[in-house]
Design an enzyme around this catalytic site. Structure first.
Site, short mmCIF file in Angstrom:
data_model
loop_
_atom_site.label_atom_id
_atom_site.label_comp_id
_atom_site.label_asym_id
_atom_site.label_seq_id
_atom_site.Cartn_x
_atom_site.Cartn_y
_atom_site.Cartn_z
N LYS A 34 0.86 -1.19 0.00
CA LYS A 34 0.00 0.00 0.00
C LYS A 34 0.89 1.23 0.00
O LYS A 34 1.52 1.57 0.99
CB LYS A 34 -0.91 0.05 1.23
CG LYS A 34 -1.92 1.18 1.10
CD LYS A 34 -2.52 1.64 2.41
CE LYS A 34 -1.91 2.90 2.95
NZ LYS A 34 -2.00 4.10 2.11
N GLY A 80 5.66 4.83 9.42
CA GLY A 80 4.72 5.95 9.53
C GLY A 80 4.74 6.49 10.94
O GLY A 80 5.73 6.33 11.66
N SER A 81 3.63 7.08 11.35
CA SER A 81 3.60 7.74 12.66
C SER A 81 3.45 6.70 13.78
O SER A 81 2.96 5.59 13.57
CB SER A 81 2.43 8.72 12.73
OG SER A 81 1.21 8.00 12.75
N VAL A 92 -0.33 5.71 14.31
CA VAL A 92 -0.84 4.68 13.40
C VAL A 92 -0.14 3.35 13.65
O VAL A 92 -0.77 2.29 13.63
CB VAL A 92 -0.69 5.13 11.92
CG1 VAL A 92 -1.13 4.02 10.98
CG2 VAL A 92 -1.51 6.39 11.66
N GLY A 93 1.15 3.41 13.96
CA GLY A 93 1.89 2.18 14.25
C GLY A 93 1.28 1.40 15.41
O GLY A 93 1.21 0.17 15.37
N GLU A 95 7.04 15.06 17.95
CA GLU A 95 7.49 15.15 16.56
C GLU A 95 6.60 16.13 15.79
O GLU A 95 5.38 16.07 15.86
CB GLU A 95 7.40 13.76 15.90
CG GLU A 95 7.93 13.76 14.48
CD GLU A 95 8.01 12.36 13.88
OE1 GLU A 95 7.00 11.62 13.97
OE2 GLU A 95 9.07 12.01 13.34
#
Ligand code: UN1
Length: 496
Positions: free
Chosen positions: A176, A229-230, A233-234, A386
């Site tokens: 993806k 990713g962030s 989301v992780g 971040e």
């Protein structure tokens, strides 16, 4: 306005999303420029792609690894030939300047040649058995169908970090790409197909994280997920995968510190800090977002850093004179602006930038001025969270020990840099900085593909890309061959 329409890649066929819906890929330097239209896929597209990958796995796993590697090698050559075009495509969809997008393609080329060599290694271990006339060894086996979820900031390099090791090991993939930057990932896969990759071995399903990423993570036939990713989301990816006991590799955020000691080569430290903080418009997991300054050099460093940040040429990354491109999308601009508000409310002192650029040639893009805060204390949110934009905090310290303490006083642990001429301090920092990567007299960005890439604490969950990726994309099989022609019982038939 005409622009190309891209489709999903499933079992070697280009197919639209089952829903028929699409997402426009816009140029962040000028949103009137549409790079292309990509499928807006959902679970039913994921199902088709996973089925295709499962079918292809039956034969791909049996292709000898050196043959699989030759395809990667040829893909590397094709990427070299197409480097300029692919770099231009990437600047158009992602925004970073051409010198950097050439670097992104180069990173994929490096990865292709590095991993192609693994086709003739993929070493296992042979070891003596505890019993006579018995042979023991271990083999690296593929995992099966793997799901790869990749970010927009390195839209070719990071997919290559995942795809190439997965493929050389004999896995098949459903990829993806990032919603903002699918074209570069398509270009990467196109090079693989032109190099002779059989149909179904790599499948692409485009769409959003919730519509494509979640069903991919949850699909029962997907055996492992590699995600960059962030951290937010992780955490969701890990939770979804845990229910099915899937292997998950998570590569997430950073709040990377560059420490500058009084004895440092100051102009070198300035060059490194500018590149680390504002290269890729601050949108790297490895970006320098904290600069820790020892008291003796702090005033001079601050003065010169602010002056140079103010002189950076910002604009369309296709213009060779531009040094800093746009941010990737309006949401990233909002995040940068939000953190400026937070920092000001916390009492940090704004020395440069602090706002979006919206006038004149900036009017149709997502630009943010290089932003510098001073007077930042380690407890402030601007020092801990971040931003993923061109926003950097200057923090002063007195002793080396204090600098190490501040550098470590965050939830993340990806990259760190120390500028000093003192070799003893350099080695102490290498030992004491809690991070997956430490640079001495070099900026926090610029990892090379054949070293382990990843971090500690909330940056990752223990896996590494580069050196270490094969650990994730293979599973061990222990093999015992007994040639004694009798039953031998381990642990029981001892000689005593
Ligand atoms: C990232 O920011 O997600 O080390 C990857 C670097 C690059 C890779 C960055 N080679 O800065």
């Amino acid at each position: 306005m005409s622009y190309p329409a891209f489709q999903n890649l499933i079992g070697g066929q280009w197919l639209p999303a089952v829903s028929g819906r699409t997402i426009l890929n816009l140029n962040p330097a000028d949103h009137r420029d549409v790079v292309g239209e990509f499928p807006s896929s959902h679970a039913e597209d994921v199902d088709l792609a996973v089925a295709a990958a499962k079918k292809a796995y039956a034969t791909w796993r049996l292709v000898p690894a050196p043959r699989r590697a030759e395809i990667l090698f040829r893909a590397g050559i094709l990427l070299q030939e197409r480097k300029e075009q692919y770099a231009r495509d990437m600047t158009r969809e992602m925004g970073k300047v051409l010198t950097e997008t050439r670097g992104d393609v180069q990173e994929a080329i490096d990865e292709a040649f590095y991993v192609a060599g693994e086709g003739r290694r993929l070493f296992g271990v042979t070891t003596p058995s505890e019993l006579p006339n018995k042979f023991a060894m271990s083999l690296r086996m593929p995992v099966g169908v793997v799901g790869l979820i990749t970010p927009w900031n390195f839209p070719m390099a990071i997919p290559s970090w995942k795809l190439f090791p997965a493929l050389v090991a004999g896995n098949t993939c459903v990829l993806k790409p990032a919603t903002d930057t699918p074209l570069s990932t398509y270009n990467l896969v196109q090079a693989l197909m032109d190099a002779g990759l059989p149909p179904g071995v790599v499948n692409i399903v485009s769409g959003t994280g919730s519509a494509v990423g979640t069903p991919l993570v949850q699909h029962p036939d997907v055996r492992a997920i590699s995600f960059t990713g962030s951290s937010a989301v992780g955490a969701q990816v890990a939770a979804h995968a845990a229910a099915a006991f899937k292997a998950v590799s998570l590569e997430m955020g950073g709040k990377n510190a560059q420490i500058v000691m009084d004895d440092a080569n100051l102009s070198l430290a300035l060059d490194g800090a500018l590149w680390g903080a504002f290269g890729t418009t601050g949108q790297r997991c490895t970006a320098t977002s904290r600069i820790l300054l020892q008291k003796g050099i702090a005033a001079q460093f601050t003065r010169e850093f602010v002056a140079r940040a103010g002189r950076l040429r910002i604009g369309n990354g296709l213009d060779a004179s531009v040094e800093v491109g746009p941010q990737v999308n309006p949401a990233q601009i909002e995040t940068s602006a939000k953190y400026v508000e937070i920092a000001l409310a916390e009492g940090a002192k704004l020395l440069a930038g602090g706002h979006a650029l919206t006038e004149g040639s900036y009017a149709h893009g997502t630009y943010f001025a290089p932003t510098v805060f001073a007077g930042v204390t380690p407890a402030m949110r601007i020092a801990r969270e971040e931003v993923f934009g061109p926003v950097v905090s200057l923090i002063e310290f007195e002793t080396f020990e204090e600098a190490i303490h501040i550098a470590n006083a965050i939830d993340y642990g990806l990259s760190t840099a120390l500028y000093t001429k003192d070799v003893n301090r350099a080695f102490a920092a290498i030992r004491d900085l809690e991070a997956g990567i430490t640079y001495i007299n070099a900026p926090t960005i610029g990892a090379e593909v054949h070293l382990p890439f990843g971090g500690v604490k909330h940056t990752g969950n223990g896996h590494r890309e580069g050196l270490g990726a094969l650990e994730f994309f293979t599973t061990w099989k222990a093999v015992y061959v007994d040639y004694s022609d009798k039953l031998q019982r381990a642990q029981i038939d001892t000689t005593e």
